[in-house]
Design an enzyme around this catalytic site. Structure first.
Site, PDB file in Angstrom:
ATOM      1  N   ASP A  45     -21.165 -31.776  39.264  1.00 30.27           N
ATOM      2  CA  ASP A  45     -22.897 -31.784  38.272  1.00 30.27           C
ATOM      3  C   ASP A  45     -21.951 -33.104  37.288  1.00 30.27           C
ATOM      4  O   ASP A  45     -21.127 -32.058  36.195  1.00 30.27           O
ATOM      5  CB  ASP A  45     -23.380 -31.405  37.972  1.00 30.27           C
ATOM      6  CG  ASP A  45     -24.575 -30.830  37.588  1.00 30.27           C
ATOM      7  OD1 ASP A  45     -24.845 -32.025  37.609  1.00 30.27           O
ATOM      8  OD2 ASP A  45     -25.447 -30.056  38.088  1.00 30.27           O
ATOM      9  N   HIS A  83     -23.934 -40.708  34.677  1.00 33.00           N
ATOM     10  CA  HIS A  83     -24.441 -39.778  34.565  1.00 33.00           C
ATOM     11  C   HIS A  83     -23.991 -39.018  35.215  1.00 33.00           C
ATOM     12  O   HIS A  83     -24.358 -37.496  35.322  1.00 33.00           O
ATOM     13  CB  HIS A  83     -26.452 -39.729  34.670  1.00 33.00           C
ATOM     14  CG  HIS A  83     -27.144 -40.236  33.274  1.00 33.00           C
ATOM     15  ND1 HIS A  83     -28.131 -39.482  32.026  1.00 33.00           N
ATOM     16  CD2 HIS A  83     -26.951 -41.874  32.622  1.00 33.00           C
ATOM     17  CE1 HIS A  83     -28.208 -40.549  31.147  1.00 33.00           C
ATOM     18  NE2 HIS A  83     -27.877 -41.527  31.732  1.00 33.00           N
TER      19      HIS A  83
END
Ligand code: ADQ
Length: 458
Positions: free
Chosen positions: A366, A158
């Site tokens: 991110d 992720h």
């Protein structure tokens, strides 16, 4: 259809009636598990102290068995707070300076992965498909293979995957790379992360990139791909449409009446670039005196990992910074920055996003950033706001209608805020329309289906 077994550090148990709705990822995984039947295994979040953890706690809900294990205090310290959060998290977010290596923590990480494998194996059937999530559990497939398991096993990361020069500063990078080669499919968020992975393998001479998305390393051939995670777009848009009458959203609307709202929503984490964002907001106000008393910046940041000293320190820093800016530029009737440390239910969050003229999403790094996607999904099609998005978020690879910024460039981000506030309606609609179309097509269910389709075929 084979059963599906999902393994992740934490497990989302099914919602009880009256609970706030779960996030899109949990809903999509639960739907996939419900359809095929299966198991979701992970850590309960509880510690058994110094004693051995009790046997797995098994809970059946419909077609799904939730299997939760406690961990000893030492395991939590070494595996979770230690190696996962103080080595892998900073390294994968390119923060070499924050990684803290310790032999004990590294050993604890591999030990807990072995423990997970031993607890999971007795529950498995021969043709189960196993889907492992995130950086806490990279060595899990290797442990299962060690026990003789031949099942198809996929892994999805992720968070970002760094380039070789960053990754190889980690003393156990070789074991981590070897761990990934035991999967049949390794999924990343973006093409950049996949390239970093492939580039590292090749450059270090530990593997090769073959055709059709395949890699070979440590004597194994496996597939690598990128699967950009989405949100439950249609449902989230519906929350936003229905939120107008919600009491909290109404109060928020009244409190910003006559001013443009800028919203930031992030877990408190150094990767999210919150201090740079406040600097950019301050710069915007100082260089655009016409906007004095005309904007409010709402930053919603629930505390996370507060047991880690750097996070505690960051909380103090952000609160002080917001206070300093408010003191310097606020007036008796205007508090420029509202900084709130609480978690907010998804329907209300959707309503707040919809009130905001600007969604300010400026992480320094991110994996994807779902807030950016939620902000877009929540907008009013007749009067959409503008997304100001860091080019270092995975979401920037998809959301081309955003104003992309370099979050380290304070002046550049301030200029993007000004451009967003002044953007004509037609341009806002055109940019939003492009992004929304993409998000409706590439929602979290599609992400889940794409990954499982490739894993089944791998
Ligand atoms: P996170 O780092 O947690 O996720 P993000 O993708 O932004 O980051 O997801 C955060 C989620 O938490 C969003 O759904 C958001 O709505 C919610 N949230 C944040 N603040 C909240 C608040 N105050 N109240 C309620 N909800 C709040 C990791 C990776 C990301 C990747 C995701 C999914 O770091 O890069 O996008 O996993 O793969």
């Amino acid at each position: 259809m084979s059963r599906l077994v999902v393994v992740s550090n934490r497990v989302t148990l099914p919602q009880k009636s009256g609970d706030a709705p779960a996030g899109g990822l949990a809903v999509a995984l639960q739907a996939a598990l419900e359809e095929r039947g299966g198991i979701w295994m992970g850590w309960s979040g509880k510690s058994s102290g110094a004693g051995e953890p009790a046997p797995l706690s098994l809970q059946e809900h419909g077609n799904i068995t939730y299997a939760l294990t406690d961990l000893t205090k030492t395991d939590v310290e070494e595996y979770y707070h230690g190696f996962a959060n103080r080595v892998l998290w900073p390294i994968c977010h390119y923060r070499l300076d924050l990684a803290e290596y310790g032999r004990k923590e590294m050993a604890g990480y591999f030990r807990v992965n072995r423990f997970f494998a031993h607890r999971l194996a007795p529950l498995l059937e021969e043709d189960d498909i196993i889907w492992v999530h995130d950086y806490h559990l990279i060595p899990l497939a290797a442990e299962l293979r060690q026990m003789g398991l031949k099942n198809r096993i996929g892994f999805f990361l992720h968070i970002p995957w760094p380039p070789a020069d960053v990754l190889f500063t980690m003393p156990v990078h070789e074991e981590i790379m070897r761990g990934l080669s035991h999967y049949d499919l390794v999924g990343f968020q973006t093409d950049h992360d996949l390239d970093n992975f492939g580039g590292g393998l090749v450059r270090e001479g530990i593997g090769e990139r073959l055709s059709e998305g395949k890699f070979t390393s440590y004597g194994r051939t496996f597939k690598g791909g990128f699967y950009s995670i989405g949100i439950e777009t249609a449902a989230f848009a519906e929350f936003a449409r229905n939120a107008a009458n919600n009491a909290i959203v109404r109060k928020a609307r009244q409190s910003v009446e006559g001013r443009d709202l800028i919203i930031g929503v992030d877990r408190l984490d150094y990767s999210k670039g919150i201090t740079q964002r406040i600097d950019a907001f301050e710069h915007f106000i100082k260089s655009n005196p016409g906007h004095h008393n005309r904007v409010t910046y709402l930053q919603i940041t629930p505390k996370s990992r507060s047991e880690v000293p750097e996070y505690e320190q960051m909380q103090r820093m952000v609160a002080e910074q917001a206070g300093r800016v408010n003191g310097a530029i606020g007036t008796v009737d205007w508090v420029p920055i509202r900084y709130i440390n609480r978690s907010i239910g998804r329907p209300v969050l959707a309503g707040l996003y919809r009130l905001a003229r600007i969604g300010l999403v400026t992480p320094l790094r991110d994996g994807m950033n779902l807030v950016a996607k939620e902000y877009v999904a929540a907008q009013d099609p007749e009067n959409p706001g503008v997304l100001v998005l860091s080019r270092f978020a995975g979401a920037a690879r998809e959301l081309r209608g955003a104003l992309l910024v370099n979050p380290y460039d304070i002046e550049g981000t301030a200029n993007a805020i000004a451009r967003g506030i002044n953007m004509p309606l037609e341009e806002r609609k055109e940019r939003w329309g492009r992004m929304m179309e993409h998000l409706l097509e590439h929602d979290v269910t599609r992400w889940c289906d794409d990954f499982l389709k490739d894993l089944t075929a791998a």
